[in-house]
Design a protein around this motif. Structure first.
Motif, PDB file in Angstrom:
ATOM      1  N   THR A  15       0.830  -1.196   0.000  1.00  0.00           N
ATOM      2  CA  THR A  15       0.000   0.000   0.000  1.00  0.00           C
ATOM      3  C   THR A  15       0.874   1.259   0.000  1.00  0.00           C
ATOM      4  OG1 THR A  15      -0.113   0.102   2.399  1.00  0.00           O
ATOM      5  CG2 THR A  15      -1.813  -1.210   1.276  1.00  0.00           C
ATOM      6  N   ASP A  16       0.254   2.400  -0.262  1.00  0.00           N
ATOM      7  CA  ASP A  16       0.980   3.668  -0.257  1.00  0.00           C
ATOM      8  C   ASP A  16       1.613   3.967   1.099  1.00  0.00           C
ATOM      9  OD1 ASP A  16       0.368   4.135  -2.902  1.00  0.00           O
ATOM     10  OD2 ASP A  16      -1.352   5.406  -2.466  1.00  0.00           O
ATOM     11  N   ASP A  17       1.033   3.415   2.177  1.00  0.00           N
ATOM     12  CA  ASP A  17       1.586   3.643   3.508  1.00  0.00           C
ATOM     13  C   ASP A  17       2.532   2.514   3.948  1.00  0.00           C
ATOM     14  OD1 ASP A  17      -0.398   1.765   3.818  1.00  0.00           O
ATOM     15  OD2 ASP A  17      -1.463   2.827   5.403  1.00  0.00           O
ATOM     16  N   GLY A  18       2.942   1.659   2.999  1.00  0.00           N
ATOM     17  CA  GLY A  18       3.964   0.656   3.253  1.00  0.00           C
ATOM     18  C   GLY A  18       3.486  -0.667   3.826  1.00  0.00           C
ATOM     19  N   GLU A  19       2.187  -0.877   3.947  1.00  0.00           N
ATOM     20  CA  GLU A  19       1.647  -2.130   4.487  1.00  0.00           C
ATOM     21  C   GLU A  19       1.568  -3.189   3.381  1.00  0.00           C
ATOM     22  OE1 GLU A  19       1.175  -2.592   7.635  1.00  0.00           O
ATOM     23  OE2 GLU A  19       1.261  -0.520   8.326  1.00  0.00           O
ATOM     24  N   MET A  20       1.725  -4.452   3.778  1.00  0.00           N
ATOM     25  CA  MET A  20       1.655  -5.560   2.824  1.00  0.00           C
ATOM     26  C   MET A  20       0.318  -6.284   2.947  1.00  0.00           C
ATOM     27  SD  MET A  20       4.452  -5.357   1.163  1.00  0.00           S
ATOM     28  CE  MET A  20       4.416  -6.864   0.232  1.00  0.00           C
ATOM     29  N   ILE A  21      -0.294  -6.589   1.794  1.00  0.00           N
ATOM     30  CA  ILE A  21      -1.572  -7.294   1.741  1.00  0.00           C
ATOM     31  C   ILE A  21      -1.467  -8.378   0.666  1.00  0.00           C
ATOM     32  CG2 ILE A  21      -4.050  -7.103   1.274  1.00  0.00           C
ATOM     33  CD1 ILE A  21      -3.844  -4.140   2.105  1.00  0.00           C
ATOM     34  N   TYR A  22      -1.884  -9.589   1.032  1.00  0.00           N
ATOM     35  CA  TYR A  22      -1.929 -10.708   0.090  1.00  0.00           C
ATOM     36  C   TYR A  22      -3.327 -10.769  -0.509  1.00  0.00           C
ATOM     37  CZ  TYR A  22      -2.228 -15.627  -1.352  1.00  0.00           C
ATOM     38  OH  TYR A  22      -2.431 -16.783  -2.052  1.00  0.00           O
ATOM     39  N   GLN A  23      -3.417 -10.885  -1.820  1.00  0.00           N
ATOM     40  CA  GLN A  23      -4.703 -10.957  -2.520  1.00  0.00           C
ATOM     41  C   GLN A  23      -4.756 -12.256  -3.314  1.00  0.00           C
ATOM     42  OE1 GLN A  23      -5.242  -7.922  -5.513  1.00  0.00           O
ATOM     43  NE2 GLN A  23      -7.385  -8.385  -5.783  1.00  0.00           N
ATOM     44  N   HIS A  24      -5.896 -12.963  -3.204  1.00  0.00           N
ATOM     45  CA  HIS A  24      -6.099 -14.205  -3.953  1.00  0.00           C
ATOM     46  C   HIS A  24      -7.380 -14.060  -4.768  1.00  0.00           C
ATOM     47  CE1 HIS A  24      -6.603 -18.859  -3.920  1.00  0.00           C
ATOM     48  NE2 HIS A  24      -6.257 -18.402  -5.102  1.00  0.00           N
ATOM     49  N   VAL A  25      -7.251 -14.214  -6.066  1.00  0.00           N
ATOM     50  CA  VAL A  25      -8.384 -14.073  -6.990  1.00  0.00           C
ATOM     51  C   VAL A  25      -8.595 -15.398  -7.707  1.00  0.00           C
ATOM     52  CG1 VAL A  25      -9.308 -12.812  -8.968  1.00  0.00           C
ATOM     53  CG2 VAL A  25      -7.804 -11.639  -7.361  1.00  0.00           C
ATOM     54  N   THR A  26      -9.833 -15.905  -7.677  1.00  0.00           N
ATOM     55  CA  THR A  26     -10.192 -17.109  -8.432  1.00  0.00           C
ATOM     56  C   THR A  26     -11.448 -16.800  -9.243  1.00  0.00           C
ATOM     57  OG1 THR A  26     -11.521 -17.967  -6.611  1.00  0.00           O
ATOM     58  CG2 THR A  26      -9.241 -18.717  -6.744  1.00  0.00           C
ATOM     59  N   GLY A  27     -11.615 -17.507 -10.339  1.00  0.00           N
ATOM     60  CA  GLY A  27     -12.814 -17.276 -11.128  1.00  0.00           C
ATOM     61  C   GLY A  27     -12.723 -17.884 -12.510  1.00  0.00           C
ATOM     62  N   ARG A  28     -13.496 -17.304 -13.410  1.00  0.00           N
ATOM     63  CA  ARG A  28     -13.583 -17.786 -14.802  1.00  0.00           C
ATOM     64  C   ARG A  28     -13.535 -16.617 -15.772  1.00  0.00           C
ATOM     65  NH1 ARG A  28     -12.904 -21.733 -12.326  1.00  0.00           N
ATOM     66  NH2 ARG A  28     -14.117 -23.631 -12.204  1.00  0.00           N
ATOM     67  N   SER A  29     -12.903 -16.867 -16.886  1.00  0.00           N
ATOM     68  CA  SER A  29     -12.887 -15.924 -17.994  1.00  0.00           C
ATOM     69  C   SER A  29     -13.439 -16.667 -19.211  1.00  0.00           C
ATOM     70  CB  SER A  29     -11.454 -15.453 -18.261  1.00  0.00           C
ATOM     71  OG  SER A  29     -11.400 -14.628 -19.398  1.00  0.00           O
ATOM     72  N   VAL A  30     -14.481 -16.124 -19.806  1.00  0.00           N
ATOM     73  CA  VAL A  30     -15.109 -16.763 -20.964  1.00  0.00           C
ATOM     74  C   VAL A  30     -14.811 -15.926 -22.201  1.00  0.00           C
ATOM     75  CG1 VAL A  30     -17.263 -17.564 -21.989  1.00  0.00           C
ATOM     76  CG2 VAL A  30     -16.936 -17.716 -19.514  1.00  0.00           C
ATOM     77  N   ARG A  31     -14.113 -16.536 -23.145  1.00  0.00           N
ATOM     78  CA  ARG A  31     -13.709 -15.823 -24.358  1.00  0.00           C
ATOM     79  C   ARG A  31     -14.893 -15.545 -25.274  1.00  0.00           C
ATOM     80  NH1 ARG A  31      -8.760 -19.670 -24.987  1.00  0.00           N
ATOM     81  NH2 ARG A  31      -7.225 -18.544 -23.775  1.00  0.00           N
ATOM     82  N   ASP A  32     -14.820 -14.393 -25.904  1.00  0.00           N
ATOM     83  CA  ASP A  32     -15.805 -14.004 -26.914  1.00  0.00           C
ATOM     84  C   ASP A  32     -15.566 -14.872 -28.147  1.00  0.00           C
ATOM     85  OD1 ASP A  32     -17.209 -12.802 -29.007  1.00  0.00           O
ATOM     86  OD2 ASP A  32     -16.677 -10.770 -28.411  1.00  0.00           O
TER      87      ASP A  32
END
Length: 82
Positions: A15-32
């Protein structure tokens, strides 16, 4: 065969204030089918941190939806714990 791609992304954010955050993203992407470089995205995002300032994120889950157009991805996230 069904133009669906599984998403599993793990990121460390500083973050801008120097804190660390772990982010986990799961999902689906469907192609056109008419343009495989574009797709619709549906995902879920959770965070983990030990930062006192951002501890509230550990209790949140966010639903995201968006689009991929060429190399550009645009996502909107919504808090599911309202």
């Amino acid at each position: 065969p069904n133009n669906c791609v599984c998403i599993d992304v793990r990121i460390f954010l500083k973050t801008d204030d120097g804190e660390m955050i772990y982010q986990h993203v799961t999902g689906r992407s469907v192609r056109d089918p008419e343009n495989p470089q574009n797709s619709s995205i549906r995902c879920m995002c959770v965070f983990e941190t030990t930062s006192e300032k951002y501890l509230y994120l550990n209790q949140k889950a966010y639903f995201g939806h968006g689009i991929k157009t060429g190399m550009k991805i645009t996502l909107d996230y919504y808090d599911t714990n309202i």
